[in-house]
Design an enzyme around this catalytic site. Structure first.
Site, short mmCIF file in Angstrom:
data_model
loop_
_atom_site.label_atom_id
_atom_site.label_comp_id
_atom_site.label_asym_id
_atom_site.label_seq_id
_atom_site.Cartn_x
_atom_site.Cartn_y
_atom_site.Cartn_z
N ASN A 178 -3.35 -5.94 1.05
CA ASN A 178 -2.36 -6.97 0.68
C ASN A 178 -2.71 -8.26 1.42
O ASN A 178 -2.51 -8.35 2.62
CB ASN A 178 -0.96 -6.47 1.07
CG ASN A 178 0.10 -7.53 0.82
OD1 ASN A 178 -0.13 -8.52 0.11
ND2 ASN A 178 1.27 -7.33 1.40
N TRP A 179 -3.24 -9.22 0.68
CA TRP A 179 -3.69 -10.47 1.32
C TRP A 179 -2.53 -11.41 1.63
O TRP A 179 -2.74 -12.46 2.25
CB TRP A 179 -4.72 -11.18 0.42
CG TRP A 179 -5.98 -10.40 0.22
CD1 TRP A 179 -6.31 -9.20 0.80
CD2 TRP A 179 -7.09 -10.74 -0.62
NE1 TRP A 179 -7.55 -8.79 0.37
CE2 TRP A 179 -8.06 -9.72 -0.51
CE3 TRP A 179 -7.36 -11.83 -1.47
CZ2 TRP A 179 -9.26 -9.75 -1.19
CZ3 TRP A 179 -8.56 -11.85 -2.16
CH2 TRP A 179 -9.50 -10.82 -2.02
N LYS A 180 -1.36 -11.09 1.14
CA LYS A 180 -0.16 -11.94 1.36
C LYS A 180 -0.46 -13.38 0.97
O LYS A 180 -1.19 -13.63 0.01
CB LYS A 180 0.33 -11.82 2.80
CG LYS A 180 0.47 -10.38 3.27
CD LYS A 180 1.30 -10.26 4.50
CE LYS A 180 1.23 -8.84 5.02
NZ LYS A 180 2.27 -8.51 5.95
N HIS A 237 8.04 -5.01 -1.57
CA HIS A 237 7.43 -5.18 -0.24
C HIS A 237 8.50 -5.69 0.72
O HIS A 237 9.38 -6.46 0.33
CB HIS A 237 6.25 -6.17 -0.32
CG HIS A 237 5.49 -6.22 0.97
ND1 HIS A 237 5.90 -7.01 2.03
CD2 HIS A 237 4.38 -5.58 1.39
CE1 HIS A 237 5.05 -6.84 3.04
NE2 HIS A 237 4.12 -5.97 2.68
N GLU A 259 8.61 -7.92 2.87
CA GLU A 259 8.80 -9.37 2.99
C GLU A 259 9.60 -9.90 1.79
O GLU A 259 10.32 -10.89 1.91
CB GLU A 259 7.43 -10.06 3.12
CG GLU A 259 6.89 -9.86 4.54
CD GLU A 259 5.38 -9.67 4.62
OE1 GLU A 259 4.66 -10.09 3.71
OE2 GLU A 259 4.93 -9.05 5.61
N GLU A 264 6.49 1.81 4.55
CA GLU A 264 6.13 0.74 5.48
C GLU A 264 7.33 0.42 6.36
O GLU A 264 8.22 -0.35 5.96
CB GLU A 264 5.74 -0.51 4.70
CG GLU A 264 4.53 -0.34 3.82
CD GLU A 264 3.82 -1.68 3.62
OE1 GLU A 264 2.67 -1.81 4.06
OE2 GLU A 264 4.44 -2.60 3.04
N GLY A 306 2.83 -6.22 10.52
CA GLY A 306 2.38 -7.47 11.14
C GLY A 306 2.76 -7.61 12.61
O GLY A 306 2.70 -8.69 13.18
N SER A 325 0.57 -2.38 10.39
CA SER A 325 -0.41 -2.57 11.47
C SER A 325 -1.52 -1.52 11.46
O SER A 325 -1.94 -1.03 12.52
CB SER A 325 0.29 -2.62 12.84
OG SER A 325 1.15 -3.74 12.90
N GLY A 348 -2.34 -4.93 5.57
CA GLY A 348 -2.10 -6.37 5.47
C GLY A 348 -3.19 -7.13 6.22
O GLY A 348 -4.30 -7.34 5.72
N GLY A 349 -2.88 -7.53 7.44
CA GLY A 349 -3.78 -8.36 8.25
C GLY A 349 -5.24 -7.90 8.26
O GLY A 349 -6.15 -8.71 8.04
C1 PEP Z 1 1.62 -5.16 4.60
O1 PEP Z 1 1.43 -6.31 4.29
O2 PEP Z 1 2.10 -4.39 3.76
C2 PEP Z 1 1.28 -4.71 5.96
C3 PEP Z 1 1.41 -3.45 6.24
O3 PEP Z 1 0.83 -5.65 6.84
P1 PEP Z 1 0.06 -5.38 8.26
O4 PEP Z 1 -1.01 -4.38 7.97
O5 PEP Z 1 -0.45 -6.71 8.68
O6 PEP Z 1 1.08 -4.82 9.20
#
Ligand code: PEP
Length: 253
Positions: free
Chosen positions: A9-11, A97, A99, A169, A175, A215, A236-237
Site C-alpha cells: 500500500n503506497w498510500k 483501510h 486511515e 491491521e 506506521g 509495521s 505500507g512504509g
Molecule cells: C498499511 O498501510 O496498511 C500499513 C500496514 O502500513 P505500515 O506497514 O507502514 O504500518
C-alpha cells in the site's frame, strides 16, 4: 493450501516517475525471489494507477486501488467507480483501510456498500479491520473486529465473499514501528477465520486469505508468516523500498 499474498500500500506517496520505476523494480525482483509462488499486488495513488498498470501489464504483479466509491456512475464529484478501476487494469481494491475509517471518517455501513459494489463490479476487495490502541487496552479487540467484519460483510452471499481477502491491521501498529506479536496477530486472525466459518461455511473459511498489516518489515515478516492463520502481509512504509519489499516477498514463500 492458501497462496501467500503480499500487498504493498503506497498510500499518498510516489510521483509519476517514481511510481512506474518502483513498479518495474518490484515486477522483475518478485519474479526472481518468488516466481509465481506468491500473489503480489501494489496499490499506488489513484492518479498513477493507469501508468503503473501499463508498466505491469506483462508481469505477474497485480494492481489495486486504495479506495473505491459504491456507485457505478453519476453525480459523485471526486469519486471513482469500480468499473473505472476495472477499465484501467485494476484487479484489487482496499476497502475500510484504517486511515479511511479514522482519518476520513468512513463508517462500517459505507465500507459494506463499497465491498459489495467492488465485488459486483468485478474487483477483488481487501476488507481491512482492526482495533484502536484504546480498544485493545480496554479488551475490546474481539468485539471491534467482530463488528467490523459482520457489518462489512452484511448482505453478502458466500459466493460473493469468495472474491474477498481480509486484512487484520491493528491501528496501533500501522506506521508506528510497533508490530503486533505473531501470537497477537494469530489470535485475532483465527477469530476472523472462525467468524467466516460461522457466518458462511467451513470451506470458505479454509480458503479465504487473511493478511496481517502493521509495521511489517524484512526483520519480522518471516515470523509473522509462520503463523497458521497469517496468509500474507499488507505492507505500507516498507513497500516503498524495493529491497525491503522484495525481502518481505521472499520471506513469504
Ligand atoms: C498499511 O498501510 O496498511 C500499513 C500496514 O502500513 P505500515 O506497514 O507502514 O504500518
Amino acid at each position: 493450501m492458501r497462496k501467500p499474498f503480499i500487498a504493498g500500500n503506497w498510500k499518498m506517496n510516489t510521483d509519476s516517475r517514481t511510481s512506474v520505476q518502483l513498479a518495474e523494480c518490484i515486477a522483475s525482483g518478485s519474479l526472481e525471489v518468488a516466481g509465481h509462488r506468491a500473489t503480489v499486488a501494489v496499490f499506488p495513488p489513484f492518479v498513477y494507477l493507469q501508468s503503473v498498470a501499463r508498466a505491469l501489464s506483462a508481469s505477474s504483479v497485480a494492481v489495486g486501488a486504495q479506495d473505491v466509491y459504491c456507485q457505478s456512475n453519476g453525480a459523485f464529484t471526486g469519486e471513482i467507480s469500480p468499473s473505472m478501476l476495472k477499465d484501467i487494469g485494476c484487479t484489487y481494491v482496499l476497502c475500510g483501510h484504517s486511515e479511511r475509517r479514522h482519518v476520513i471518517g468512513e463508517t462500517d455501513e459505507l465500507i459494506n456498500k463499497k465491498v459489495a459494489a467492488a465485488i459486483s463490479g468485478g474487483l477483488l476487495p481487501i476488507l481491512c479491520v482492526g482495533e484502536l490502541l484504546s480498544e485493545r487496552e480496554a479488551s475490546q479487540t474481539k468485539e471491534v473486529v467482530t463488528r467490523q467484519l459482520r457489518n462489512g460483510l452484511a448482505g453478502l452471499t458466500a459466493e460473493k465473499v469468495s472474491a474477498l481477502t481480509i486484512a487484520y491491521e491493528p491501528v496501533w501498529a500501522i506506521g508506528t514501528g510497533r508490530t503486533a506479536t505473531p501470537q497477537q496477530a494469530q489470535e485475532v486472525q483465527n477469530l476472523v477465520r472462525n467468524l467466516i466459518a460461522e457466518m458462511y461455511d467451513g470451506q470458505l473459511a479454509e480458503e479465504i486469505r487473511i493478511l496481517y498489516g502493521g509495521s511489517v518489515k524484512p526483520g519480522n515478516s518471516a515470523e509473522l508468516m509462520s503463523e497458521q492463520d497469517i496468509d500474507g502481509l499488507l505492507v505500507g512504509g516498507a513497500s516503498l523500498n524495493v529491497d525491503d519489499f522484495l525481502s518481505i516477498i521472499r520471506s513469504a514463500v
